[in-house]
Design a protein around this motif. Structure first.
Motif, short mmCIF file in Angstrom:
data_model
loop_
_atom_site.label_atom_id
_atom_site.label_comp_id
_atom_site.label_asym_id
_atom_site.label_seq_id
_atom_site.Cartn_x
_atom_site.Cartn_y
_atom_site.Cartn_z
N UNK A 42 -3.60 65.06 30.96
CA UNK A 42 -4.59 66.09 31.27
C UNK A 42 -4.79 66.21 32.78
N UNK A 43 -4.89 65.08 33.46
CA UNK A 43 -5.14 65.09 34.90
C UNK A 43 -3.94 65.61 35.68
N UNK A 229 -13.41 50.57 19.05
CA UNK A 229 -12.08 50.11 19.48
C UNK A 229 -11.69 48.82 18.76
N UNK A 230 -10.42 48.67 18.47
CA UNK A 230 -9.93 47.50 17.75
C UNK A 230 -10.22 46.23 18.54
N UNK A 231 -10.49 45.11 17.85
CA UNK A 231 -10.71 43.84 18.55
C UNK A 231 -9.48 43.44 19.37
N UNK A 232 -9.74 42.82 20.53
CA UNK A 232 -8.69 42.34 21.42
C UNK A 232 -7.73 43.47 21.82
N UNK A 233 -8.33 44.61 22.15
CA UNK A 233 -7.59 45.80 22.56
C UNK A 233 -8.37 46.53 23.65
N UNK A 234 -7.76 47.53 24.28
CA UNK A 234 -8.50 48.30 25.29
C UNK A 234 -9.69 49.05 24.69
N UNK A 235 -10.74 49.16 25.48
CA UNK A 235 -11.83 50.06 25.14
C UNK A 235 -11.65 51.36 25.94
N UNK A 236 -12.62 52.28 25.81
CA UNK A 236 -12.48 53.57 26.49
C UNK A 236 -12.43 53.41 28.01
N UNK A 237 -13.24 52.48 28.55
CA UNK A 237 -13.21 52.26 30.00
C UNK A 237 -11.86 51.72 30.44
N UNK A 238 -11.26 50.84 29.63
CA UNK A 238 -9.95 50.31 29.95
C UNK A 238 -8.89 51.39 29.96
N UNK A 239 -8.93 52.28 28.98
CA UNK A 239 -7.95 53.38 28.94
C UNK A 239 -8.12 54.30 30.14
N UNK A 240 -9.36 54.56 30.54
CA UNK A 240 -9.60 55.39 31.72
C UNK A 240 -9.04 54.71 32.97
N UNK A 241 -9.25 53.41 33.07
CA UNK A 241 -8.75 52.67 34.24
C UNK A 241 -7.23 52.69 34.29
N UNK A 242 -6.57 52.49 33.15
CA UNK A 242 -5.10 52.51 33.13
C UNK A 242 -4.59 53.92 33.44
N UNK A 243 -5.25 54.93 32.92
CA UNK A 243 -4.86 56.31 33.24
C UNK A 243 -4.91 56.53 34.75
N UNK A 244 -5.95 56.04 35.40
CA UNK A 244 -6.06 56.20 36.85
C UNK A 244 -4.92 55.49 37.56
#
Length: 252
Positions: A42-43, A229-244
């Protein structure tokens, strides 16, 4: 027409439990419409083909069907400008090993489940799996470079799950988990270097955002819950950070 971006990988890229689910995606894939690929596409204004699938191994990238889905590399047709891949953890039993560590210890004495739990927690077995995945990661890099010759190909390594000290597991199990994570991080970077791919260092960027931190990018051990979010997996903040991080890597 937008340039094409193909996202490959396992649940760490798919984002199981991060709502909403990607429209039209198989439920078993656990593919979120807010995973790092969707956010980055998207970005960057790219047309996304997201074939990430929870449970995928390097074989599912290269040669093997998964629940009827073709090998993920077949999504590449040479028109791509960007390819990302997060893979290898399921080959070495990384998250399953942490799940095994979190289960009640009496389960380890059961005839069948106990044997699997003990195998996952066996350092020798994990080291053998890590030895095997090294070559598989190199083959992934070579295959993606060959099938997408004009693309920027990025290995995206795994977000940090465990803290640098302490955790709700035994010291030996924590040490094993950290060893598996560190070795997988190193092997991913080496495979990228050998095959002319880039690497997005999500593990390094998330050292202070492990699952037990005050601002976690991943989730702790526990039972899977609908809409979470699934246990021991990325949360929404983690996905945003990886996207950046992906966006930054594309721009450099």
């Amino acid at each position: 027409m937008s340039e094409r971006y193909v996202a490959l990988g396992s649940s760490m890229a798919a984002g199981p439990g991060i709502t909403p689910r990607a429209p039209g995606s198989p439920r078993r894939a656990g593919r979120s419409a807010r995973n790092y690929a969707h956010l980055a596409a998207d970005a960057l204004g790219l047309e996304l083909a997201d074939v990430t699938y929870s449970g995928a191994t390097t074989a599912h990238i290269l040669t093997d069907s998964q629940h009827g889905a073709p090998p993920q590399a077949e999504a590449l047709d040479g028109s791509e400008s960007l390819v990302t891949v997060t893979i290898g953890g399921n080959d070495v039993g990384y998250v399953p090993m942490l799940f095994a560590a979190g289960l009640p210890k009496p389960l380890r004495s059961l005839p069948f489940a106990g044997a699997k739990i003990r195998e996952l927690l066996d350092p020798g077995a994990r080291d053998r799996a890590l030895g095997a995945v090294a070559g598989s990661l190199v083959e992934v890099g070579r295959t993606l470079r060959r099938r997408a010759p004009r693309a920027t190909v990025l290995f995206v390594d795994y977000l940090t799950l465990l803290p640098p000290y302490g955790a709700p597991f035994s010291p030996a199990e924590v040490a094993l988990g950290r060893h598996v994570a560190a070795t997988l991080e190193r092997l991913t970077a080496e495979a990228a270097a050998v095959t002319g791919c880039g690497v997005v260092r999500a593990a390094a960027a998330s050292r202070d955002h492990h699952a037990w931190s005050s601002r976690p990018w991943t989730t702790r051990f526990g039972l899977p819950l609908p809409g979470r979010p699934a246990p021991l997996h990325p949360n929404a903040d983690g996905m945003r950070a990886v996207a950046d991080l992906v966006i930054e890597a594309v721009g450099t």
